[in-house]
Scaffold this active site. Structure first.
Site, PDB file in Angstrom:
ATOM      1  N   ASP A  12       0.807  -1.224   0.000  1.00 26.90           N
ATOM      2  CA  ASP A  12       0.000   0.000   0.000  1.00 26.90           C
ATOM      3  C   ASP A  12       0.840   1.274   0.000  1.00 26.90           C
ATOM      4  O   ASP A  12       0.423   2.316   0.514  1.00 26.90           O
ATOM      5  CB  ASP A  12      -0.951   0.027   1.222  1.00 26.90           C
ATOM      6  CG  ASP A  12      -1.874  -1.177   1.222  1.00 26.90           C
ATOM      7  OD1 ASP A  12      -2.253  -1.630   0.137  1.00 26.90           O
ATOM      8  OD2 ASP A  12      -2.213  -1.644   2.329  1.00 26.90           O
ATOM      9  N   GLU A  13       2.003   1.213  -0.604  1.00 30.73           N
ATOM     10  CA  GLU A  13       2.911   2.373  -0.611  1.00 30.73           C
ATOM     11  C   GLU A  13       2.459   3.448  -1.600  1.00 30.73           C
ATOM     12  O   GLU A  13       2.939   4.594  -1.533  1.00 30.73           O
ATOM     13  CB  GLU A  13       4.335   1.928  -0.974  1.00 30.73           C
ATOM     14  CG  GLU A  13       4.978   0.957   0.016  1.00 30.73           C
ATOM     15  CD  GLU A  13       4.725  -0.506  -0.330  1.00 30.73           C
ATOM     16  OE1 GLU A  13       3.830  -0.762  -1.165  1.00 30.73           O
ATOM     17  OE2 GLU A  13       5.394  -1.378   0.236  1.00 30.73           O
ATOM     18  N   LYS A  15       1.848   2.200  -5.069  1.00 33.30           N
ATOM     19  CA  LYS A  15       2.345   1.631  -6.333  1.00 33.30           C
ATOM     20  C   LYS A  15       1.395   1.924  -7.489  1.00 33.30           C
ATOM     21  O   LYS A  15       1.822   2.229  -8.603  1.00 33.30           O
ATOM     22  CB  LYS A  15       2.538   0.108  -6.198  1.00 33.30           C
ATOM     23  CG  LYS A  15       3.545  -0.294  -5.140  1.00 33.30           C
ATOM     24  CD  LYS A  15       3.587  -1.794  -4.942  1.00 33.30           C
ATOM     25  CE  LYS A  15       2.344  -2.393  -4.354  1.00 33.30           C
ATOM     26  NZ  LYS A  15       2.038  -2.009  -2.979  1.00 33.30           N
ATOM     27  N   GLY A  39      -4.618  -4.211  -3.720  1.00 30.83           N
ATOM     28  CA  GLY A  39      -5.587  -3.153  -3.993  1.00 30.83           C
ATOM     29  C   GLY A  39      -4.781  -1.942  -4.414  1.00 30.83           C
ATOM     30  O   GLY A  39      -4.122  -1.316  -3.583  1.00 30.83           O
ATOM     31  N   HIS A  40      -4.740  -1.682  -5.703  1.00 28.11           N
ATOM     32  CA  HIS A  40      -3.925  -0.574  -6.230  1.00 28.11           C
ATOM     33  C   HIS A  40      -4.855   0.545  -6.681  1.00 28.11           C
ATOM     34  O   HIS A  40      -5.689   0.355  -7.564  1.00 28.11           O
ATOM     35  CB  HIS A  40      -3.050  -1.065  -7.401  1.00 28.11           C
ATOM     36  CG  HIS A  40      -2.022  -2.076  -6.969  1.00 28.11           C
ATOM     37  ND1 HIS A  40      -1.091  -2.605  -7.819  1.00 28.11           N
ATOM     38  CD2 HIS A  40      -1.771  -2.625  -5.749  1.00 28.11           C
ATOM     39  CE1 HIS A  40      -0.321  -3.457  -7.144  1.00 28.11           C
ATOM     40  NE2 HIS A  40      -0.723  -3.483  -5.890  1.00 28.11           N
ATOM     41  N   GLN A 224       1.929  -6.028  -3.382  1.00 29.52           N
ATOM     42  CA  GLN A 224       2.374  -6.090  -1.979  1.00 29.52           C
ATOM     43  C   GLN A 224       3.684  -5.300  -1.813  1.00 29.52           C
ATOM     44  O   GLN A 224       3.918  -4.385  -2.581  1.00 29.52           O
ATOM     45  CB  GLN A 224       2.540  -7.550  -1.508  1.00 29.52           C
ATOM     46  CG  GLN A 224       1.227  -8.319  -1.344  1.00 29.52           C
ATOM     47  CD  GLN A 224       0.645  -8.838  -2.635  1.00 29.52           C
ATOM     48  OE1 GLN A 224       1.295  -9.525  -3.384  1.00 29.52           O
ATOM     49  NE2 GLN A 224      -0.622  -8.527  -2.890  1.00 29.52           N
TER      50      GLN A 224
HETATM   51  P1  GDP Z   1      -0.773   0.386  -3.511  1.00 29.22           P
HETATM   52  O1  GDP Z   1      -1.359  -0.889  -3.034  1.00 29.22           O
HETATM   53  O2  GDP Z   1       0.690   0.471  -3.280  1.00 29.22           O
HETATM   54  O3  GDP Z   1      -1.122   0.700  -4.937  1.00 29.22           O
HETATM   55  O4  GDP Z   1      -1.422   1.542  -2.630  1.00 29.22           O
HETATM   56  P2  GDP Z   1      -2.977   1.689  -2.247  1.00 29.22           P
HETATM   57  O5  GDP Z   1      -3.702   2.147  -3.438  1.00 29.22           O
HETATM   58  O6  GDP Z   1      -3.473   0.474  -1.553  1.00 29.22           O
HETATM   59  O7  GDP Z   1      -2.889   2.806  -1.130  1.00 29.22           O
HETATM   60  C1  GDP Z   1      -2.335   4.056  -1.380  1.00 29.22           C
HETATM   61  C2  GDP Z   1      -3.388   5.119  -1.081  1.00 29.22           C
HETATM   62  O8  GDP Z   1      -2.756   6.362  -1.013  1.00 29.22           O
HETATM   63  C3  GDP Z   1      -4.432   5.262  -2.170  1.00 29.22           C
HETATM   64  O9  GDP Z   1      -5.640   5.657  -1.580  1.00 29.22           O
HETATM   65  C4  GDP Z   1      -3.868   6.371  -3.058  1.00 29.22           C
HETATM   66  O10 GDP Z   1      -4.880   7.069  -3.773  1.00 29.22           O
HETATM   67  C5  GDP Z   1      -3.244   7.251  -2.023  1.00 29.22           C
HETATM   68  N1  GDP Z   1      -2.063   8.007  -2.435  1.00 29.22           N
HETATM   69  C6  GDP Z   1      -1.052   7.632  -3.274  1.00 29.22           C
HETATM   70  N2  GDP Z   1      -0.081   8.565  -3.278  1.00 29.22           N
HETATM   71  C7  GDP Z   1      -0.469   9.532  -2.417  1.00 29.22           C
HETATM   72  C8  GDP Z   1       0.145  10.747  -1.952  1.00 29.22           C
HETATM   73  O11 GDP Z   1       1.247  11.125  -2.338  1.00 29.22           O
HETATM   74  N3  GDP Z   1      -0.583  11.487  -1.055  1.00 29.22           N
HETATM   75  C9  GDP Z   1      -1.799  11.107  -0.600  1.00 29.22           C
HETATM   76  N4  GDP Z   1      -2.423  11.873   0.288  1.00 29.22           N
HETATM   77  N5  GDP Z   1      -2.396   9.985  -1.020  1.00 29.22           N
HETATM   78  C10 GDP Z   1      -1.727   9.193  -1.893  1.00 29.22           C
HETATM   79  P1  IMO Z   2      -0.957  -4.127  -2.245  1.00 31.56           P
HETATM   80  O1  IMO Z   2      -0.532  -4.733  -3.556  1.00 31.56           O
HETATM   81  C1  IMO Z   2      -0.922  -4.507   2.102  1.00 31.56           C
HETATM   82  C2  IMO Z   2      -0.915  -8.583   3.728  1.00 31.56           C
HETATM   83  C3  IMO Z   2      -2.146  -8.985   4.510  1.00 31.56           C
HETATM   84  C4  IMO Z   2      -1.527  -9.935   5.497  1.00 31.56           C
HETATM   85  C5  IMO Z   2      -0.459 -10.640   4.668  1.00 31.56           C
HETATM   86  C6  IMO Z   2      -0.913 -11.990   4.094  1.00 31.56           C
HETATM   87  O2  IMO Z   2      -2.234  -3.401  -2.289  1.00 31.56           O
HETATM   88  O3  IMO Z   2       0.167  -3.372  -1.619  1.00 31.56           O
HETATM   89  P2  IMO Z   2      -2.522 -12.625   2.081  1.00 31.56           P
HETATM   90  O4  IMO Z   2      -3.975 -12.338   1.858  1.00 31.56           O
HETATM   91  O5  IMO Z   2      -1.630 -12.128   1.023  1.00 31.56           O
HETATM   92  O6  IMO Z   2      -2.272 -14.071   2.396  1.00 31.56           O
HETATM   93  O7  IMO Z   2      -2.168 -11.819   3.436  1.00 31.56           O
HETATM   94  O8  IMO Z   2      -0.152  -9.767   3.602  1.00 31.56           O
HETATM   95  N1  IMO Z   2      -1.181  -8.079   2.368  1.00 31.56           N
HETATM   96  C7  IMO Z   2      -1.140  -6.783   2.024  1.00 31.56           C
HETATM   97  N2  IMO Z   2      -0.931  -5.687   2.762  1.00 31.56           N
HETATM   98  N3  IMO Z   2      -1.078  -4.390   0.772  1.00 31.56           N
HETATM   99  C8  IMO Z   2      -1.258  -5.492  -0.001  1.00 31.56           C
HETATM  100  O9  IMO Z   2      -1.266  -5.432  -1.346  1.00 31.56           O
HETATM  101  C9  IMO Z   2      -1.336  -6.753   0.629  1.00 31.56           C
HETATM  102  N4  IMO Z   2      -1.524  -8.019   0.181  1.00 31.56           N
HETATM  103  C10 IMO Z   2      -1.416  -8.815   1.253  1.00 31.56           C
HETATM  104  O10 IMO Z   2      -2.734  -7.871   5.133  1.00 31.56           O
HETATM  105  O11 IMO Z   2      -0.857  -9.216   6.501  1.00 31.56           O
HETATM  106 MG    MG Z   3      -2.905  -1.554  -1.800  1.00 35.48          MG
END
Ligand code: GDP
Ligand code: IMO
Ligand code: MG
Length: 424
Positions: A12-13, A15, A39-40, A224
Site C-alpha cells: 500500500d505504498e 504503487k 488493492g492498487h 504487496q
Molecule cells: P498500492 O497498493 O501500493 O497501490 O497503494 P494503495 O492504493 O493500496 O494505497 C495508497 C493510497 O494512497 C491510495 O488511496 C492512493 O490514492 C493514495 N495516495 C497515493 N499517493 C499519495 C500521496 O502522495 N498522497 C496522498 N495523500 N495519497 C496518496
Molecule cells: P498491495 O498490492 C498490504 C498482507 C495482509 C496480510 C499478509 C498476508 O495493495 O500493496 P494474504 O492475503 O496475502 O495471504 O495476506 O499480507 N497483504 C497486504 N498488505 N497491501 C497489499 O497489497 C497486501 N496483500 C497482502 O494484510 O498481513
Molecule cells: Mg494496496
C-alpha cells in the site's frame, strides 16, 4: 526502456499511482505476483479505481495489459474488474492478456483461507482471505493445482475438480468441522470462466519476449511490498509470493537484466495491515493522526492500517535485496502539521546497534528503534509541483531519506491525484 515498480515496505505504498504515471510512457504493463489481495488505487480527475488484478496501466485506453504466470487469478474478481472499467467506457478486449500458466483461485481456496485464519485465533496472519496462501500452496504442491490452460479441456477439468474438491472436503470436515463444497458448482463456474476468460488467455512469456524484441517498453508492476516477500519478508507474517523485485523474473519469464530501471515505492512514513512485527509502529495519537490524514484504511479489506514512522533500516534492506535504483516517496502531504517527525536510523538488538534489517522475526521483535527527530512543517503542500517550492523542512526531510537510504528520491507524492506529484 523497461521499468519495474515494487513496494519497499509492507504494501500500500502507492504503487498504483506510480505505475499509472509511468504507464504514460509504456506500451505494456505487467502484473507478475500476488492476486486479488492487492488493492492498487488510481485516481483520475473524475474517477477513482481500486484495481485488484488488472495492472494499473489498464485505465489508459491504449496500454496493453498482461497478467503473467506468477499471479494467482480469482476469475470472479478479474471479471468484476473488467466490468467496472467497461462501465466507464474503458474496454480491455484485445489489450488484456492473461497467462495460460497462471493459477486459478477457486472458492475452496477462499474457504480454506478463512477456516485456517479462524482456527489460528490470536496467532492468525491477518490475511486478506482472498485465497492467496491456499492457492500458492496448491501450486507448489502441484497435484491439486488448476491453471488457466485447464479451462481449455473441460472434460478433464471436471474429473480433476472431482478429485480436488473431494480431498478438500475431507480436510474441511476432519480439521475444521466445516460444511462440504460442491464440485459440480465449482465446475459450472469454471465452464463459464472458460467462455469469458479464454479469449484473453495466451502464452504471456512468448508475448513479452516478442514485445521486447520489437522494442516495446514494458512496465512491471509488483504487488504487496518487499517486507511481505515469502522468502525475504517478515515470515510467517508475509504473503505467499515473492513480493520484492526478486519475484519479477520468475513471475513473468523475463530476466531481471532486461529491466533498465527498478523503482521502489515507499511512504514518507510506514503502514502495515495484518499481524506481524512493526518496529516503528505508533499505537498512539500520532499514528491516528497519520491514519486520518492519509485515509489509511485497506483498499481491499477496509481494515484500518497500522501506522508508524519511516524506517530507514527496513527500506534500505528492501532497496538492497531489490537492487532498486531510485525511490518514489509518497504521502509527504500526510505528514503536514506534525511538529516533529522521526526517522528510524538503526535498531538496537541485544545491546548492539544493527543497521541491516533482521527479517527473522524473533530478532526483529526485540528491535528498539534509534531515531533522528526533525522539525515538521505547517504549510499545505498538496499543490506544490516543484521540489524547491516545498517548505525547507520538507526538503530537508526528503534529503535525509536520501542520505539514509543512499538512493535518490526522484518522485514525491503530495496527494492521490496524478498531478499531485513532484519529479526530480
Ligand atoms: P498500492 O497498493 O501500493 O497501490 O497503494 P494503495 O492504493 O493500496 O494505497 C495508497 C493510497 O494512497 C491510495 O488511496 C492512493 O490514492 C493514495 N495516495 C497515493 N499517493 C499519495 C500521496 O502522495 N498522497 C496522498 N495523500 N495519497 C496518496
Ligand atoms: P498491495 O498490492 C498490504 C498482507 C495482509 C496480510 C499478509 C498476508 O495493495 O500493496 P494474504 O492475503 O496475502 O495471504 O495476506 O499480507 N497483504 C497486504 N498488505 N497491501 C497489499 O497489497 C497486501 N496483500 C497482502 O494484510 O498481513
Ligand atoms: Mg494496496
Amino acid at each position: 526502456m523497461n521499468c519495474c515498480v515494487v513496494g519497499l515496505q509492507w504494501g500500500d505504498e502507492g504503487k498504483g499511482k506510480v505505475v499509472d504515471i509511468l504507464a504514460e510512457n509504456s506500451d505494456i504493463v505487467v502484473r507478475y505476483n500476488g492476486g486479488a489481495n492487492a488493492g492498487h488505487t488510481v485516481v483520475l480527475d473524475d474517477s477513482k479505481f481500486a484495481l485488484h488484478l488488472l495492472p494499473s496501466g489498464s485505465v489508459r485506453p491504449n496500454t496493453l495489459c498482461v497478467i503473467a504466470n506468477g499471479v494467482v487469478v480469482d476469475p470472479e474478481v478479474l471479471l468484476q474488474g473488467i466490468e467496472t472499467l467497461a462501465q466507464k467506457g474503458i474496454v480491455l478486449t484485445n489489450r488484456l492478456f492473461v497467462s495460460e500458466n497462471a493459477h486459478l483461485v477457486l472458492d475452496y481456496h477462499k474457504t480454506e483461507d478463512r477456516l485456517r485464519e479462524e482456527s489460528l485465533g490470536k496467532n492468525k496472519i491477518g490475511t486478506t482471505i482472498r485465497g492467496i496462501g491456499p492457492c500458492y500452496s496448491d501450486k507448489a504442491g502441484r497435484s491439486n493445482a488448476v491453471r488457466m490452460a485447464d479451462l481449455r479441456d473441460l472434460e478433464q477439468l471436471k474429473a480433476k475438480l472431482q478429485v480436488v474438491v473431494d480431498y478438500k472436503n475431507k480436510v474441511f470436515a476432519a480439521v475444521y468441522n466445516a460444511e462440504p463444497i460442491s464440485a459440480d458448482l465449482i465446475f459450472e463456474k469454471c465452464k463459464s470462466y472458460a467462455e469469458t476468460l479464454l479469449p484473453f488467455t495466451i502464452d504471456t512469456t512468448r508475448f513479452l519476449h516478442k514485445a521486447i524484441a520489437d522494442g516495446k517498453s514494458i512496465l512491471f508492476e509488483g504487488a504487496q511490498g518487499s517486507l511481505l516477500d515469502l522468502d525475504h519478508g517478515t515470515f510467517p507474517f508475509v504473503t505467499s509470493s515473492n513480493a520484492s523485485s526478486l519475484g519479477m523474473p520468475a513471475g513473468c519469464g523475463v530476466p531481471a537484466k532486461m529491466v533498465d530501471k527498478f523503482f521502489g515505492v515507499a511512504k514518507a512514513y510506514t503502514t502495515r495491515v495484518g499481524a506481524g512485527p512493526f518496529p516503528t509502529e505508533l499505537d498512539n495519537e500520532i499514528g491516528q493522526y497519520i491514519r486520518d490524514r492519509g485515509h489509511e484504511y485497506g483498499t481491499t479489506t477496509g481494515r484500518p492500517r497500522r501506522c508508524g514512522w519511516f524506517d530507514a533500516v527496513a527500506v534500505s534492506y528492501s532497496l538492497t535485496i531489490g537492487a532498486i535504483d531510485s525511490i518514489a516517496l509518497m504521502h509527504l502531504d500526510t505528514l503536514t502539521g506534525l511538529k516533529e517527525i522521526k526517522l528510524c536510523l538503526a535498531y538496537q538488538i541485544d545491546g548492539k546497534q544493527i543497521e541491516f534489517f533482521p527479517s527473522n522475526i524473533a530478532r526483529l521483535e526485540q528491535a528498539q528503534c534509534i531515531y533522528e527527530t526533525v522539525p515538521g512543517w505547517e504549510q499545505d503542500i498538496s499543490e506544490v509541483n516543484d521540489f524547491h517550492d516545498l517548505p525547507s523542512n520538507a526538503q530537508h526531510y526528503i534529503m535525509l531519506v536520501e542520505e539514509l537510504t543512499k538512493r535518490p528520491v526522484t518522485i514525491i507524492g503530495v496527494g492521490p491525484k496524478r498531478n499531485q506529484t513532484i519529479f526530480r
